[in-house]
Write a protein that holds these residues in place. Structure first.
Motif, PDB file in Angstrom:
ATOM      1  N   SER A  13       0.827  -1.208   0.000  1.00  0.00           N
ATOM      2  CA  SER A  13       0.000   0.000   0.000  1.00  0.00           C
ATOM      3  C   SER A  13       0.862   1.261   0.000  1.00  0.00           C
ATOM      4  O   SER A  13       0.552   2.226  -0.683  1.00  0.00           O
ATOM      5  CB  SER A  13      -0.973  -0.001   1.186  1.00  0.00           C
ATOM      6  OG  SER A  13      -0.279   0.054   2.412  1.00  0.00           O
ATOM      7  N   GLY A  14       1.962   1.237   0.734  1.00  0.00           N
ATOM      8  CA  GLY A  14       2.878   2.381   0.721  1.00  0.00           C
ATOM      9  C   GLY A  14       3.504   2.579  -0.648  1.00  0.00           C
ATOM     10  O   GLY A  14       3.634   3.703  -1.130  1.00  0.00           O
ATOM     11  N   GLN A  15       3.875   1.467  -1.276  1.00  0.00           N
ATOM     12  CA  GLN A  15       4.442   1.549  -2.619  1.00  0.00           C
ATOM     13  C   GLN A  15       3.421   2.105  -3.604  1.00  0.00           C
ATOM     14  O   GLN A  15       3.758   2.923  -4.457  1.00  0.00           O
ATOM     15  CB  GLN A  15       4.932   0.180  -3.086  1.00  0.00           C
ATOM     16  CG  GLN A  15       6.204  -0.269  -2.429  1.00  0.00           C
ATOM     17  CD  GLN A  15       6.615  -1.660  -2.871  1.00  0.00           C
ATOM     18  OE1 GLN A  15       5.808  -2.465  -3.306  1.00  0.00           O
ATOM     19  NE2 GLN A  15       7.906  -1.947  -2.733  1.00  0.00           N
ATOM     20  N   LEU A  16       2.185   1.665  -3.483  1.00  0.00           N
ATOM     21  CA  LEU A  16       1.142   2.147  -4.398  1.00  0.00           C
ATOM     22  C   LEU A  16       0.925   3.648  -4.246  1.00  0.00           C
ATOM     23  O   LEU A  16       0.779   4.362  -5.240  1.00  0.00           O
ATOM     24  CB  LEU A  16      -0.169   1.403  -4.175  1.00  0.00           C
ATOM     25  CG  LEU A  16      -0.252   0.006  -4.766  1.00  0.00           C
ATOM     26  CD1 LEU A  16      -1.493  -0.724  -4.267  1.00  0.00           C
ATOM     27  CD2 LEU A  16      -0.238   0.061  -6.280  1.00  0.00           C
ATOM     28  N   VAL A  17       0.918   4.130  -3.004  1.00  0.00           N
ATOM     29  CA  VAL A  17       0.721   5.564  -2.762  1.00  0.00           C
ATOM     30  C   VAL A  17       1.875   6.369  -3.357  1.00  0.00           C
ATOM     31  O   VAL A  17       1.663   7.342  -4.081  1.00  0.00           O
ATOM     32  CB  VAL A  17       0.561   5.857  -1.251  1.00  0.00           C
ATOM     33  CG1 VAL A  17       0.657   7.347  -0.959  1.00  0.00           C
ATOM     34  CG2 VAL A  17      -0.758   5.290  -0.743  1.00  0.00           C
ATOM     35  N   ARG A  18       3.103   5.946  -3.061  1.00  0.00           N
ATOM     36  CA  ARG A  18       4.264   6.671  -3.596  1.00  0.00           C
ATOM     37  C   ARG A  18       4.316   6.585  -5.123  1.00  0.00           C
ATOM     38  O   ARG A  18       4.613   7.573  -5.800  1.00  0.00           O
ATOM     39  CB  ARG A  18       5.558   6.144  -2.964  1.00  0.00           C
ATOM     40  CG  ARG A  18       5.689   6.540  -1.487  1.00  0.00           C
ATOM     41  CD  ARG A  18       7.019   6.119  -0.892  1.00  0.00           C
ATOM     42  NE  ARG A  18       7.230   4.683  -0.899  1.00  0.00           N
ATOM     43  CZ  ARG A  18       6.789   3.838   0.041  1.00  0.00           C
ATOM     44  NH1 ARG A  18       6.110   4.293   1.074  1.00  0.00           N
ATOM     45  NH2 ARG A  18       7.050   2.542  -0.046  1.00  0.00           N
ATOM     46  N   PHE A  19       4.009   5.403  -5.664  1.00  0.00           N
ATOM     47  CA  PHE A  19       3.987   5.229  -7.116  1.00  0.00           C
ATOM     48  C   PHE A  19       2.944   6.148  -7.740  1.00  0.00           C
ATOM     49  O   PHE A  19       3.186   6.764  -8.778  1.00  0.00           O
ATOM     50  CB  PHE A  19       3.679   3.764  -7.453  1.00  0.00           C
ATOM     51  CG  PHE A  19       3.749   3.451  -8.917  1.00  0.00           C
ATOM     52  CD1 PHE A  19       4.961   3.185  -9.522  1.00  0.00           C
ATOM     53  CD2 PHE A  19       2.604   3.402  -9.692  1.00  0.00           C
ATOM     54  CE1 PHE A  19       5.041   2.886 -10.876  1.00  0.00           C
ATOM     55  CE2 PHE A  19       2.657   3.106 -11.039  1.00  0.00           C
ATOM     56  CZ  PHE A  19       3.881   2.844 -11.640  1.00  0.00           C
ATOM     57  N   ALA A  20       1.788   6.269  -7.097  1.00  0.00           N
ATOM     58  CA  ALA A  20       0.723   7.124  -7.621  1.00  0.00           C
ATOM     59  C   ALA A  20       1.133   8.597  -7.605  1.00  0.00           C
ATOM     60  O   ALA A  20       0.892   9.326  -8.574  1.00  0.00           O
ATOM     61  CB  ALA A  20      -0.563   6.920  -6.830  1.00  0.00           C
TER      62      ALA A  20
END
Length: 152
Positions: A13-20
């Motif tokens: 979820s952290g990766q998805l937020v930063r990726f977004a």
């Protein structure tokens, strides 16, 4: 799992937020570059130049902020892999521009930019999955053993 380790769901979820966040910034930069370059060169060339520049910037940002990869080891390899992903993104956006030209040959830069954005959105999903796979470290032998259920 040690105290400093994060559960896989939290990491994802952290990766998805930063990726977004990086993706939105990169997409805005890409679209601005495309719109500016569309005024001075052909649409397909403008699309390609904007994509190449943004792919290099996006990959470096994702490598550092999203996936926590530090140092120069493997940097060139990841950039080359991302440039390979550029082919997917370019194909999606170039095809979208071809369709736009077929439907509306005199479409404005505004509509061409919206079309490029749609093609980018499709390619972004593929990009995240592949970058995550390429940049995530392989589990150690101990982590792999801990992941195997001991009870049936």
């Amino acid at each position: 799992m040690t105290v400093t380790d994060s559960p896989p769901r939290r990491v994802l979820s952290g990766q998805l937020v930063r990726f977004a966040i990086i993706g939105v910034a990169s997409t805005v930069l890409n679209l601005v570059l495309f719109a500016l370059l569309d005024q001075i060169m052909g649409r397909q060339v403008a699309n390609f130049v904007a994509l190449v520049l943004c792919t290099v910037i996006n990959t470096a940002a994702n490598r550092f902020f999203t996936f926590g990869v530090r140092g120069s080891q493997g940097h060139a390899k990841v950039q080359l892999q991302s440039l390979a992903l550029l082919a997917v993104t370019w194909a999606a956006t170039a095809l979208a521009l071809v369709v736009l030209h077929h439907i509306a040959p005199d479409a404005s830069t505004w509509w061409a930019t919206v079309t490029v954005a749609a093609g980018n959105a499709i390619a972004t999903v593929v990009r995240f999955v592949l970058l995550r796979r390429w940049m995530s470290p392989a589990p150690t032998a101990q982590e792999a053993a801990e992941a195997i259920p001991t009870e049936l």
